[in-house]
Write an enzyme that holds these catalytic residues in place. Structure first.
Site, short mmCIF file in Angstrom:
data_model
loop_
_atom_site.label_atom_id
_atom_site.label_comp_id
_atom_site.label_asym_id
_atom_site.label_seq_id
_atom_site.Cartn_x
_atom_site.Cartn_y
_atom_site.Cartn_z
N HIS A 92 -2.06 -9.32 10.55
CA HIS A 92 -2.33 -9.36 9.11
C HIS A 92 -2.45 -10.82 8.64
O HIS A 92 -1.69 -11.27 7.79
CB HIS A 92 -1.17 -8.66 8.39
CG HIS A 92 -1.44 -8.24 6.99
ND1 HIS A 92 -1.70 -9.13 5.98
CD2 HIS A 92 -1.46 -7.01 6.42
CE1 HIS A 92 -1.88 -8.47 4.86
NE2 HIS A 92 -1.75 -7.19 5.08
N GLU A 146 -7.96 -9.46 8.77
CA GLU A 146 -6.99 -8.85 9.67
C GLU A 146 -7.68 -8.19 10.87
O GLU A 146 -8.46 -7.25 10.70
CB GLU A 146 -6.15 -7.86 8.90
CG GLU A 146 -5.49 -8.49 7.67
CD GLU A 146 -5.01 -7.47 6.66
OE1 GLU A 146 -4.60 -6.36 7.08
OE2 GLU A 146 -5.06 -7.77 5.46
O1 TA6 Z 1 -3.83 -5.23 4.65
C1 TA6 Z 1 -3.97 -4.86 3.32
C2 TA6 Z 1 -2.70 -4.14 2.87
O2 TA6 Z 1 -2.58 -2.89 3.51
C3 TA6 Z 1 -2.76 -4.01 1.35
O3 TA6 Z 1 -2.97 -2.68 0.94
C4 TA6 Z 1 -1.39 -4.56 0.91
O4 TA6 Z 1 -0.42 -3.54 0.91
C5 TA6 Z 1 -1.16 -5.59 2.01
O5 TA6 Z 1 -1.53 -4.91 3.20
C6 TA6 Z 1 0.22 -6.20 2.05
O6 TA6 Z 1 1.16 -5.31 2.55
P1 TA6 Z 1 2.71 -5.82 2.67
O7 TA6 Z 1 3.47 -4.62 3.14
O8 TA6 Z 1 2.72 -6.94 3.67
O9 TA6 Z 1 3.07 -6.32 1.29
#
Ligand code: TA6
Length: 298
Positions: free
Chosen positions: A168, A271
């Site tokens: 991520h 990501e």
């Molecule tokens: O990767 C995008 C996502 O799934 C968004 O929907 C948002 O939730 C982001 O990840 C961040 O997630 P986190 O659990 O790290 O705050």
């Protein structure tokens, strides 16, 4: 713990250990190519900065370092699933490994321009509750002029399991208004902020609102064109045919406690994923490698 690590891995000019609040230990690399910082918590790299360049990874100024809490920024490792668990939303969002302490397995700094750091995690009583299989995962970082990162996922059980996941990655950019992302033109995506409608990307991606998209059937590489920092960052991947692009924008940024209100302007997530249908089944003793490389295009 810190003393044991210092006995096992003799610090030198290329790396040293640091211990911060809540006994968060990191390996701080500073070789002839770049600086990097990797926490044992989540095997989480939070800094990658080639010498003479702006950092390539973004990290929130509202950093929270505490157990069972994911670090905001750098490269969170989402495994064994991406986003919500497909069958049980009560399980941790983005899996559990980004919130756990990993073991430091190896540091190789023989080459003064390159440092390799490897961390590992195996099943334990807590993971079995969430993911009832034996596994071994190894995260390998290669810190040089570019940053290579690979997650090796090995099924150590006697039965197959299906998993997904993602890196991520939070990229540090000059200003969200002055970037574009090349490499996803004509690629279909799920628009997570528009009722998960399927849409098709037209040209480079520009961000001028909340963006939360899962591009699928894409094995291409990407380029972040950053006008303010006058640089192009490349994002290469392997073992993945889905890619997520995310920026929380103004309102969502205000809702996230470890995210300062105006920080949405300084970051974008691209990501490298195994998300949605891009999950895979691993037979016993089989290994999947999810990998990436990021750096500055000369
Ligand atoms: O990767 C995008 C996502 O799934 C968004 O929907 C948002 O939730 C982001 O990840 C961040 O997630 P986190 O659990 O790290 O705050």
């Amino acid at each position: 713990m810190l003393e044991q690590l210092k006995k096992k891995f003799i610090e030198n000019k290329s790396f040293e250990f640091e211990q911060e609040e809540n006994e968060f230990i990191s390996v701080n690399v500073n070789n002839r190519s770049a600086k990097a910082k990797i926490y044992l918590h989540g095997a989480h790299i939070t800094e990658f900065k080639p010498h003479g360049q702006e950092p390539i990874l973004w990290l929130t100024e509202k950093l929270i370092l505490k157990d069972d809490f994911p670090i905001r920024g750098g490269i969170p490792i989402c495994w064994p699933w991406f986003a919500a668990h497909p069958a049980d939303e009560s399980k941790p969002f983005h899996g559990f490994v980004r919130k756990m302490k990993w073991d430091l397995l190896n540091i190789n700094s023989d080459d003064k321009d390159t440092t390799i750091v490897e961390l590992g995690l195996k099943e334990n009583n807590a993971t079995i509750e969430l993911f009832p299989y034996k596994f071994e995962i190894i995260m390998r970082f290669t810190i040089a002029k570019s940053l290579k990162f690979e997650l090796l996922i090995n099924n150590k059980d006697t039965k197959p399991f299906i998993t997904g996941g993602a890196f991520h990655t939070y990229f540090n950019i000059g200003n969200i208004d002055d970037i574009s992302i090349e490499g996803l033109d004509k690629t279909k995506y799920i628009d997570s902020i528009d009722k998960r409608k399927i849409k098709e990307q037209k040209g480079d991606i520009k961000v001028n609102c909340e963006v939360d998209r899962i591009y699928f059937n894409t094995e291409s590489n990407y380029i972040i064109k950053d006008a303010k920092f006058a640089r192009n960052i490349f994002v290469n991947k392997k073992g993945s045919s889905s890619t997520v692009v995310w920026n929380p924008w103004i309102d969502k940024a205000k809702d996230i406690k470890d995210f300062a209100d105006n920080e949405y302007k300084d970051m974008v997530c691209i990501e490298i994923a195994n998300a949605e249908e891009d999950v895979y089944e691993l037979a016993p003793n089989e290994t999947h490698i999810l990998g990436g490389e990021i750096g500055i295009l000369d």
